[in-house]
Every structure is written in structure tokens, then in C-alpha cells.
Design an enzyme around this catalytic site. Structure first.
Site, PDB file in Angstrom:
ATOM      1  N   LYS A 247       0.844  -1.198   0.000  1.00  0.00           N
ATOM      2  CA  LYS A 247       0.000   0.000   0.000  1.00  0.00           C
ATOM      3  C   LYS A 247       0.874   1.241   0.000  1.00  0.00           C
ATOM      4  O   LYS A 247       1.822   1.352   0.768  1.00  0.00           O
ATOM      5  CB  LYS A 247      -0.926   0.006   1.214  1.00  0.00           C
ATOM      6  CG  LYS A 247      -1.822   1.248   1.265  1.00  0.00           C
ATOM      7  CD  LYS A 247      -2.948   1.129   2.267  1.00  0.00           C
ATOM      8  CE  LYS A 247      -2.525   1.387   3.670  1.00  0.00           C
ATOM      9  NZ  LYS A 247      -3.653   1.642   4.571  1.00  0.00           N
TER      10      LYS A 247
ATOM     11  N   SER B  31      -3.924   2.979 -17.208  1.00  0.00           N
ATOM     12  CA  SER B  31      -3.028   2.557 -16.135  1.00  0.00           C
ATOM     13  C   SER B  31      -2.743   3.695 -15.161  1.00  0.00           C
ATOM     14  O   SER B  31      -3.309   4.764 -15.249  1.00  0.00           O
ATOM     15  CB  SER B  31      -1.697   2.037 -16.681  1.00  0.00           C
ATOM     16  OG  SER B  31      -0.995   3.115 -17.262  1.00  0.00           O
TER      17      SER B  31
ATOM     18  N   THR C 160      -6.701  -0.963 -11.988  1.00  0.00           N
ATOM     19  CA  THR C 160      -5.886  -0.780 -13.183  1.00  0.00           C
ATOM     20  C   THR C 160      -4.563  -1.492 -12.937  1.00  0.00           C
ATOM     21  O   THR C 160      -4.505  -2.420 -12.130  1.00  0.00           O
ATOM     22  CB  THR C 160      -5.725   0.724 -13.526  1.00  0.00           C
ATOM     23  OG1 THR C 160      -5.106   0.849 -14.801  1.00  0.00           O
ATOM     24  CG2 THR C 160      -4.968   1.495 -12.469  1.00  0.00           C
ATOM     25  N   TYR C 161      -3.518  -1.080 -13.628  1.00  0.00           N
ATOM     26  CA  TYR C 161      -2.205  -1.699 -13.448  1.00  0.00           C
ATOM     27  C   TYR C 161      -1.143  -0.612 -13.414  1.00  0.00           C
ATOM     28  O   TYR C 161      -1.385   0.526 -13.803  1.00  0.00           O
ATOM     29  CB  TYR C 161      -1.920  -2.717 -14.552  1.00  0.00           C
ATOM     30  CG  TYR C 161      -1.850  -2.101 -15.932  1.00  0.00           C
ATOM     31  CD1 TYR C 161      -0.625  -1.702 -16.480  1.00  0.00           C
ATOM     32  CD2 TYR C 161      -2.999  -1.894 -16.689  1.00  0.00           C
ATOM     33  CE1 TYR C 161      -0.555  -1.113 -17.732  1.00  0.00           C
ATOM     34  CE2 TYR C 161      -2.936  -1.316 -17.928  1.00  0.00           C
ATOM     35  CZ  TYR C 161      -1.713  -0.928 -18.460  1.00  0.00           C
ATOM     36  OH  TYR C 161      -1.660  -0.338 -19.697  1.00  0.00           O
TER      37      TYR C 161
ATOM     38  N   GLY D  47      -5.483   7.391 -19.311  1.00  0.00           N
ATOM     39  CA  GLY D  47      -6.652   6.884 -20.022  1.00  0.00           C
ATOM     40  C   GLY D  47      -7.929   7.136 -19.237  1.00  0.00           C
ATOM     41  O   GLY D  47      -8.069   8.174 -18.581  1.00  0.00           O
ATOM     42  N   PRO D  48      -8.888   6.203 -19.273  1.00  0.00           N
ATOM     43  CA  PRO D  48     -10.162   6.394 -18.579  1.00  0.00           C
ATOM     44  C   PRO D  48      -9.995   6.689 -17.083  1.00  0.00           C
ATOM     45  O   PRO D  48     -10.806   7.417 -16.498  1.00  0.00           O
ATOM     46  CB  PRO D  48     -10.898   5.071 -18.793  1.00  0.00           C
ATOM     47  CG  PRO D  48     -10.313   4.521 -20.040  1.00  0.00           C
ATOM     48  CD  PRO D  48      -8.872   4.945 -20.040  1.00  0.00           C
ATOM     49  N   ALA D  49      -8.941   6.156 -16.474  1.00  0.00           N
ATOM     50  CA  ALA D  49      -8.700   6.403 -15.045  1.00  0.00           C
ATOM     51  C   ALA D  49      -8.498   7.892 -14.761  1.00  0.00           C
ATOM     52  O   ALA D  49      -8.774   8.361 -13.655  1.00  0.00           O
ATOM     53  CB  ALA D  49      -7.493   5.608 -14.567  1.00  0.00           C
TER      54      ALA D  49
END
Length: 116
Positions: free
Chosen positions: A10, A26, A58-59, A74-76
Site C-alpha cells: 500500500k 493505467s 488498473t495496473y 486513459g479512462p482512469a
């Protein structure tokens, strides 16, 4: 015996430095933070936005070492704005008995996404 998912790593309360909607997808993270948190490039992560409550999966993409970058791509990028505080989490699948003694890696970067 069965396996369970347990917290592995974390990054607690990192600051979003960029949001790039024109990228495939990502989260880009400073390589120093990734190493300190025991996270790998392309590892699946959960991103929790403290400011607005959004949670996404995501990654990771390895960012420039020492840059402090935390960039949603991107979408994130629609889920946070620069300056938002996020918690970045990864989990591991392990045997139940092993999970009882496993100690996750938790790091606490400062406001500039650097470690003390």
C-alpha cells in the site's frame, strides 16, 4: 487448505501529479515508490481517491525514478484531478495459514510523493 486475497502493498496518501486522458490506461508511479512498496510494473492495483471516493482497478507503469509522479492514464484520468490524494493498493493470493503471519509493505510518502 484454501487461499485468500490479502493486502500485499500500500502507498498511503500519495498526491496525483498528472491525469492523462490520451493514454491507453493505467497508473504511472515513481519507480522509487514502487520499489519501496514492493510493487511491480504491470501489477494489478486498486486506486482509492480520498477526495471523491472513487475506486478503480488498473495496473502499474514504472515512472521516472525520483520524479514523484503519480499519473492516472486513459479512462482512469476521469477519476481524479491533479492534487487529489489517493491510496494505491495491491493484494496477493496466498494460503490461509501463511496469510496469518504475512506482513504487508505500507509506505507513507510526503506531499511531494517522496519518502523521508
Amino acid at each position: 487448505m484454501y487461499q485468500i486475497q490479502i493486502l500485499k502493498s500500500k502507498v498511503h496518501r500519495a498526491t496525483v501529479t498528472e491525469a492523462n486522458i490520451d493514454y491507453v490506461g493505467s497508473l504511472t508511479m515513481d519507480a522509487d515508490l514502487m520499489d519501496a512498496a514492493n510493487m511491480l510494473e504491470h501489477e494489478k492495483i486498486q486506486v482509492v481517491n480520498v477526495n471523491n471516493g472513487e475506486r478503480i482497478e488498473t495496473y502499474l507503469i514504472k515512472g521516472e525514478r525520483g520524479s514523484g509522479i503519480i499519473c492516472l492514464n486513459g479512462p482512469a484520468a476521469r477519476k481524479a484531478v491533479v492534487g487529489d490524494i489517493v491510496i494505491i493498493i495491491s493484494y496477493a493470493l496466498m494460503d490461509f495459514e501463511m496469510a496469518k503471519t504475512f506482513k504487508p509493505t505500507v509506505i507513507f510518502p510526503n506531499a511531494n510523493n517522496r519518502l523521508a
